[in-house]
Design a protein around this motif. Sequence first.
Motif, PDB file in Angstrom:
ATOM      1  N   ASP A 298       0.839  -1.201   0.000  1.00 33.72           N
ATOM      2  CA  ASP A 298       0.000   0.000   0.000  1.00 33.72           C
ATOM      3  C   ASP A 298       0.872   1.248   0.000  1.00 33.72           C
ATOM      4  O   ASP A 298       2.020   1.216   0.426  1.00 33.72           O
ATOM      5  CB  ASP A 298      -0.903   0.016   1.238  1.00 33.72           C
ATOM      6  CG  ASP A 298      -2.082  -0.925   1.084  1.00 33.72           C
ATOM      7  OD1 ASP A 298      -2.345  -1.350  -0.056  1.00 33.72           O
ATOM      8  OD2 ASP A 298      -2.715  -1.244   2.109  1.00 33.72           O
TER       9      ASP A 298
ATOM     10  N   ASP B 289       0.071   4.134   1.590  1.00 31.75           N
ATOM     11  CA  ASP B 289      -0.375   5.085   2.617  1.00 31.75           C
ATOM     12  C   ASP B 289       0.508   5.061   3.849  1.00 31.75           C
ATOM     13  O   ASP B 289       0.142   5.606   4.880  1.00 31.75           O
ATOM     14  CB  ASP B 289      -1.824   4.772   3.004  1.00 31.75           C
ATOM     15  CG  ASP B 289      -1.999   3.346   3.471  1.00 31.75           C
ATOM     16  OD1 ASP B 289      -1.009   2.585   3.422  1.00 31.75           O
ATOM     17  OD2 ASP B 289      -3.105   2.980   3.879  1.00 31.75           O
TER      18      ASP B 289
ATOM     19  N   GLN C  79       0.994   2.713   5.789  1.00 27.81           N
ATOM     20  CA  GLN C  79       0.553   1.776   6.841  1.00 27.81           C
ATOM     21  C   GLN C  79       1.403   0.510   6.762  1.00 27.81           C
ATOM     22  O   GLN C  79       1.780  -0.054   7.773  1.00 27.81           O
ATOM     23  CB  GLN C  79      -0.935   1.455   6.676  1.00 27.81           C
ATOM     24  CG  GLN C  79      -1.817   2.640   7.047  1.00 27.81           C
ATOM     25  CD  GLN C  79      -3.235   2.213   7.346  1.00 27.81           C
ATOM     26  OE1 GLN C  79      -4.068   2.144   6.457  1.00 27.81           O
ATOM     27  NE2 GLN C  79      -3.525   1.921   8.597  1.00 27.81           N
TER      28      GLN C  79
ATOM     29  N   ARG D 195      -2.758   5.220  10.139  1.00 30.48           N
ATOM     30  CA  ARG D 195      -2.733   6.171   9.037  1.00 30.48           C
ATOM     31  C   ARG D 195      -2.467   7.572   9.566  1.00 30.48           C
ATOM     32  O   ARG D 195      -3.162   8.030  10.469  1.00 30.48           O
ATOM     33  CB  ARG D 195      -4.088   6.143   8.333  1.00 30.48           C
ATOM     34  CG  ARG D 195      -3.981   6.135   6.834  1.00 30.48           C
ATOM     35  CD  ARG D 195      -5.365   6.222   6.264  1.00 30.48           C
ATOM     36  NE  ARG D 195      -5.461   5.484   5.010  1.00 30.48           N
ATOM     37  CZ  ARG D 195      -5.030   5.959   3.856  1.00 30.48           C
ATOM     38  NH1 ARG D 195      -4.459   7.127   3.790  1.00 30.48           N
ATOM     39  NH2 ARG D 195      -5.173   5.227   2.757  1.00 30.48           N
TER      40      ARG D 195
HETATM   41 MG    MG Z   1      -4.297   1.673   4.516  1.00 31.51          MG
END
Ligand code: MG
Length: 330
Positions: free
Chosen positions: A93, A95, A97, A199
Motif C-alpha cells: 500500500d 499510505d 501503513q 494512518r
Molecule cells: Mg491503509
Amino acid sequence: MKLSIVSPIFNEADSLPHLFTAVSGAMQDFSGEWEWILVNDGSSDNSFEVMSPLAQTSPFAVKLIDLRRNFGQTAAIAAGIDHAQGEVIVLMDADLQNDPSDIPMLLEKINEGYDVVSGWRYSRKDAFLTRVLPSKLANGLISWVTGVKLHDYGCTLKAYRREVLKGFRLYGEMHRFIPVYAHSVGARVTEVKVRHHARVHGKTKYGLERTLKVVLDLFTVKFLVSYASKPIYLFGGTGLLLALASLLVLLFLMVRRVAGGVSPFDSPLFPTALMVGILGFQSILMGLLSEQLTRTYHESQNKPTYTIREQFQYPKPDEEIDPGRMEKLP
Ligand code: MG
Ligand code: UDP
C-alpha cells in the motif's frame, strides 16, 4: 533477482513524499535490480502531480501508471503487475501503513524457496470494531473454506514469485485471494509478521461493507479453485442429494398410502417432494452446462488443467546415456 514493487494509489498526496523516502531507505542495501511501479488509480487530489517530480529525481527506477479513472485497488494492483518486469513482485500500500523496511525480510523468505510470502499485520493499527474484528472473522472463514491457513489475507504487503501469478486475472476485490489461487497451482506459501502503522495522512477508502464483498468473493474463489475443472461434482452432487431427498419423501408417502390409507395428494409433502426433485434434476443439468463451459475455457485457450514446477529429462534427445547427468529443461 529482479524485483518489482507495486503500489496502488488513490488520494495519497500527503503520504507520497514520505513514502519515497521510506522506500529509498528500505532498498538501500538491496543488491539486485529493482523498480517501483506506482499506479495512480484516478486520484481526485494532486497525487499524480506530487509523484511525477519525485519519480523524475529518484535514484532508482520508477514507473508511473496513470489510470483514466478510479477502478479500485484490485484493478490498480492488476495494472501494476501487468507492467512489472521483475521475477519477484512485492505489493505494498502507498499510505505508509505498510512499512517498506519489511520488504528485505519478505525477499529473504522468497530466497529460501517460497513462492508466496504473506505479510501478517500482527499488531494492526486500525479501528477495532469496523476493521480489525471483521477482518479477523473473514480471515478465519477464508482459511477454513480454502484450507490455506493465513492470519491476514487483507494485508497488501506480500511477495510473489512471478510464475505463480501467471494465468490469473484479478476481478472485484480479489487481490487478497492471490495466495489461495497460488496455493491451488502448487505454490509454496508462507507467512511473516510485518509492521503496521496507523494512518497519518489522508483517510481509509473502506468501511465495514468490504467484509461483505470479501465473503461474496470467497464463494467465487472457492468454486474456481475447487470445482472449476469439475463443476459437475458440485452441481451434480447437490442435484443427486436433492433427488434422493425427493425420492425418500415420495416413498414415504407411498408406504403411508398402502399401509395407512392416507392419500398422498392431501399432504403438502407431495408438491414439496416434486419441487425438490425438479430442483435436483435442474441442478444436474446446470452441472452439465457448466462442464461444457469448462471445456470451452480450457480448450479454446489451450489451457492445461495442471501446472508444472520443473521438468527433467534423461538423457537429452540427441545424447547418449551418460549416467549421473540429469538435466533440467528450461
Ligand atoms: Mg491503509
Ligand atoms: N486504493 C486504490 N484505489 C482505491 C482505494 C484504495 O488504489 O479505490 C489504494 C490506497 O491508496 C492505498 C491502498 O489502496 O494505497 C489501501 O487503501 P486503504 O489504505 O484505504 O485501505 P486500508 O488500509 O484502510 O484497508
